[in-house]
Design an enzyme around this catalytic site. Structure first.
Site, PDB file in Angstrom:
ATOM      1  N   ASN A  42     -41.728  -7.351  -3.712  1.00 41.73           N
ATOM      2  CA  ASN A  42     -41.861  -6.251  -4.687  1.00 41.73           C
ATOM      3  C   ASN A  42     -43.282  -6.252  -5.240  1.00 41.73           C
ATOM      4  O   ASN A  42     -43.882  -7.318  -5.480  1.00 41.73           O
ATOM      5  CB  ASN A  42     -40.812  -6.319  -5.796  1.00 41.73           C
ATOM      6  N   ILE A  43     -43.812  -5.063  -5.389  1.00 38.47           N
ATOM      7  CA  ILE A  43     -45.172  -4.884  -5.898  1.00 38.47           C
ATOM      8  C   ILE A  43     -45.078  -3.897  -7.051  1.00 38.47           C
ATOM      9  O   ILE A  43     -44.854  -2.696  -6.832  1.00 38.47           O
ATOM     10  CB  ILE A  43     -46.114  -4.352  -4.796  1.00 38.47           C
ATOM     11  N   GLU A  44     -45.179  -4.417  -8.257  1.00 39.86           N
ATOM     12  CA  GLU A  44     -45.009  -3.562  -9.434  1.00 39.86           C
ATOM     13  C   GLU A  44     -46.310  -2.857  -9.790  1.00 39.86           C
ATOM     14  O   GLU A  44     -47.381  -3.155  -9.236  1.00 39.86           O
ATOM     15  CB  GLU A  44     -44.472  -4.399 -10.600  1.00 39.86           C
ATOM     16  N   CYS A  53     -40.119  -1.828  -3.893  1.00 37.78           N
ATOM     17  CA  CYS A  53     -39.241  -2.982  -3.722  1.00 37.78           C
ATOM     18  C   CYS A  53     -39.661  -3.800  -2.491  1.00 37.78           C
ATOM     19  O   CYS A  53     -40.311  -3.279  -1.571  1.00 37.78           O
ATOM     20  CB  CYS A  53     -37.803  -2.533  -3.502  1.00 37.78           C
ATOM     21  N   GLU A  55     -37.812  -4.855  -0.033  1.00 41.08           N
ATOM     22  CA  GLU A  55     -37.187  -4.401   1.218  1.00 41.08           C
ATOM     23  C   GLU A  55     -37.970  -3.238   1.815  1.00 41.08           C
ATOM     24  O   GLU A  55     -38.229  -3.184   3.015  1.00 41.08           O
ATOM     25  CB  GLU A  55     -35.740  -3.955   0.958  1.00 41.08           C
ATOM     26  N   CYS A  90     -31.441  -2.294  -3.776  1.00 39.53           N
ATOM     27  CA  CYS A  90     -31.179  -1.094  -4.580  1.00 39.53           C
ATOM     28  C   CYS A  90     -30.775   0.059  -3.660  1.00 39.53           C
ATOM     29  O   CYS A  90     -30.923  -0.006  -2.431  1.00 39.53           O
ATOM     30  CB  CYS A  90     -32.398  -0.727  -5.423  1.00 39.53           C
ATOM     31  N   CYS A  93     -33.527   1.499  -1.321  1.00 39.59           N
ATOM     32  CA  CYS A  93     -33.810   0.633  -0.162  1.00 39.59           C
ATOM     33  C   CYS A  93     -32.697   0.731   0.868  1.00 39.59           C
ATOM     34  O   CYS A  93     -32.955   0.727   2.075  1.00 39.59           O
ATOM     35  CB  CYS A  93     -34.007  -0.811  -0.617  1.00 39.59           C
TER      36      CYS A  93
HETATM   37  N1  THU Z   1     -36.483  -4.957  -6.731  1.00 39.54           N
HETATM   38  C1  THU Z   1     -36.684  -5.166  -5.390  1.00 39.54           C
HETATM   39  O1  THU Z   1     -37.758  -5.572  -4.959  1.00 39.54           O
HETATM   40  N2  THU Z   1     -35.648  -4.896  -4.549  1.00 39.54           N
HETATM   41  C2  THU Z   1     -34.438  -4.403  -4.937  1.00 39.54           C
HETATM   42  O2  THU Z   1     -33.651  -3.982  -4.102  1.00 39.54           O
HETATM   43  C3  THU Z   1     -34.097  -4.409  -6.365  1.00 39.54           C
HETATM   44  C4  THU Z   1     -35.258  -4.437  -7.292  1.00 39.54           C
HETATM   45  C5  THU Z   1     -37.603  -5.210  -7.649  1.00 39.54           C
HETATM   46  C6  THU Z   1     -38.223  -3.974  -8.199  1.00 39.54           C
HETATM   47  C7  THU Z   1     -38.838  -4.475  -9.478  1.00 39.54           C
HETATM   48  O3  THU Z   1     -40.133  -4.975  -9.208  1.00 39.54           O
HETATM   49  C8  THU Z   1     -37.944  -5.641  -9.886  1.00 39.54           C
HETATM   50  O4  THU Z   1     -37.168  -5.964  -8.744  1.00 39.54           O
HETATM   51  C9  THU Z   1     -37.030  -5.331 -11.045  1.00 39.54           C
HETATM   52  O5  THU Z   1     -36.300  -4.189 -10.809  1.00 39.54           O
END
Ligand code: THU
Length: 136
Positions: A42-44, A53, A55, A90, A93
């Site tokens: 995940n890269i915010e 996300c 995935e 999620c 994804c």
């Molecule tokens: N996140 C993912 O990387 N994959 C998912 O399927 C669920 C959520 C990440 C997104 C965000 O950076 C953090 O989790 C909190 O939601």
């Protein structure tokens, strides 16, 4: 590639997550049809909505390099990079997986550790789905 090896690759990748806002780190290891593996994290983003996300990161890396066939994905995650529970993908994804993967065949491993994981097909996690064949 053995399931546990794929899971280990996801676990090993967890420190590369960029999650300064949620502090929830996620990593995914995507096994392609040809046996190659793509890692995603995940890269915010400060805008929040531009966050991607783990995935989708793995899928987009693979698709952008020409991969179109996929066998399985291993996913792990947790607060501050500490895995305490399964980390299911999620809905967005799951829909991206549906674009490229056969719902009854694509395997999703949710891992707490190399030995402790839950296994699902894409169809189990995304029943009655809308896919590319609807537009053909
Ligand atoms: N996140 C993912 O990387 N994959 C998912 O399927 C669920 C959520 C990440 C997104 C965000 O950076 C953090 O989790 C909190 O939601």
């Amino acid at each position: 590639m053995d399931k546990r090896e794929l899971i280990q690759k996801a676990i090993d990748a967890l420190p590369a997550s960029y999650a300064p806002y949620s502090h929830f780190h996620v990593a995914a290891a995507l096994l392609c049809g040809d046996g190659s593996v793509y890692i995603g994290n995940n890269i915010e983003n400060a805008s929040y909505s531009a966050t991607v996300c783990a995935e989708r990161c793995a899928f987009f890396k693979a698709v952008s390099e020409g991969k179109r066939r996929f066998q399985a994905i291993a996913i792990c995650g947790g607060q501050n990079g500490v895995i305490t529970d399964y980390c299911p993908p999620c809905g967005v994804c799951r829909q991206v997986m549906r674009e490229f993967c056969a719902p009854k065949e694509f395997q999703i491993y949710l891992a707490k550790s190399r030995e402790d994981y839950a296994e699902y097909t894409l169809e189990q996690l995304l029943p009655m789905s809308f896919g590319p064949e609807k537009l053909s």
